[in-house]
Design an enzyme around this catalytic site. Structure first.
Site, PDB file in Angstrom:
ATOM      1  N   GLU A 149       0.820  -1.215   0.000  1.00 28.88           N
ATOM      2  CA  GLU A 149       0.000   0.000   0.000  1.00 28.88           C
ATOM      3  C   GLU A 149       0.858   1.270   0.000  1.00 28.88           C
ATOM      4  OE1 GLU A 149      -2.806  -0.507   3.215  1.00 28.88           O
ATOM      5  OE2 GLU A 149      -3.796  -2.191   2.214  1.00 28.88           O
TER       6      GLU A 149
ATOM      7  N   GLU B 196      -5.186  -8.342  -1.379  1.00 27.68           N
ATOM      8  CA  GLU B 196      -5.909  -8.389  -0.111  1.00 27.68           C
ATOM      9  C   GLU B 196      -7.353  -8.014  -0.383  1.00 27.68           C
ATOM     10  OE1 GLU B 196      -4.533  -5.994   3.125  1.00 27.68           O
ATOM     11  OE2 GLU B 196      -2.425  -6.482   2.782  1.00 27.68           O
TER      12      GLU B 196
END
Length: 292
Positions: free
Chosen positions: A161, A277
């Site tokens: 991220e 994810e």
């Protein structure tokens, strides 16, 4: 690949209010979609390394047997803490980090992955930086070489991220693409062949797909084998029970995947597209709703 086809010719739906009958015919003459045999896969947060793998007993026969029945699967080990962890080769880490991956931990993770038939993909620390702002691959090279010496087959990611990094640690997507090219060159130069078709995946974005698009544009086709993104519907701390049956909220996944697919097909047509994810709510899930 597995091919899934709904084997329904037609069925009748009765509407009790006025006894109207609706006839729905389903065309079974063609396959509508293909689903990878790796579709059901697993992510374990690298926070488990900080806790000395105490979350799981990787040598438990019961746990191993249960995990084996998910094979073939991708076993991704990554998460926020991956960008604060360094490999501690021979007990003397040269790279500064908040936490360290010990040799025995890495050995246990690989033994488990091999035993259950999962394809391990591990997230490398993208915040190990040189004074000029470029990624420092020294620690990653130590881990990869150690992995080769043990005869293990591992695929790699770089950063988790990155679009949500703190402002004082910002890595622009163009810079990250440059770092991925360094990592790819390093992997290509080593006697390292992974039977799994994905050797390098990224960038694992979680927010706006602007970062995703800019990264793919800068990296170009052939750098990564899988373009990765994350998807959560809600903040686990604020989610309400009605959110879990809200069609407009649940449709966010399709919209996000359609947008990501468009960028990937344009800039990196040879790469697969992965959800690295996903879950209903981030932050550990919603208490008493999805935190099981």
């Amino acid at each position: 690949m597995l091919y899934f086809l709904v084997h329904l010719v037609c069925f009748h739906l009765c509407i009790a209010r006025n006894d109207d009958i609706t006839l729905l015919s389903i065309d079974t003459s063609r396959v509508f979609a293909r689903t990878s045999e790796y579709f059901l896969s697993v992510t374990i947060d690298t926070g488990a390394i900080e806790r000395n793998l105490s979350d799981f007993n990787l040598s438990s026969p019961r746990f191993v047997n249960l995990a084996r029945h998910l094979s073939p699967a991708v076993f991704r080990m990554g998460g926020t803490s991956e960008d604060y962890i360094a490999f501690n080769a021979s007990g003397s880490a040269a790279s500064k980090a908040d936490h360290y991956l010990q040799e025995w931990q890495w050995d246990d993770i690989n033994k488990f992955s091999n035993k259950v038939g999962w394809n391990l993909i591990f997230g490398l620390n993208a915040l190990l930086r040189r004074s000029d702002g470029n990624w420092d691959p020294t620690n990653a090279a130590e881990l990869i070489k150690y992995t080769i010496s043990k005869g293990s087959n591992v695929s790699w990611e770089l950063s988790n991220e990155p679009d949500l990094f703190p402002k004082n640690l910002t890595v622009e997507p163009e810079q990250l693409a440059k770092d991925f090219k360094v990592l790819k060159s390093m992997i290509d130069a080593l006697p390292y062949r992974v039977p799994f078709p994905v050797r390098l995946a990224g960038p694992d974005v979680a927010g706006s797909l602007d970062y995703f698009e800019r990264f793919l544009k800068a990296s170009g086709d052939g750098t990564i084998d899988a373009a990765t993104l994350h998807q959560y519907y809600e903040n686990g701390r604020t989610a309400k029970v009605e959110d879990f049956t809200n069609p407009s909220l649940l449709d966010k996944l399709k919209d996000r995947l359609d947008e990501a697919k468009g960028y990937a097909e344009h800039y990196t047509p040879s790469a697969q597209i992965w959800l690295g994810e996903t879950s209903s709510a981030y932050g550990g899930g919603a208490v008493n709703l999805s935190n099981t």
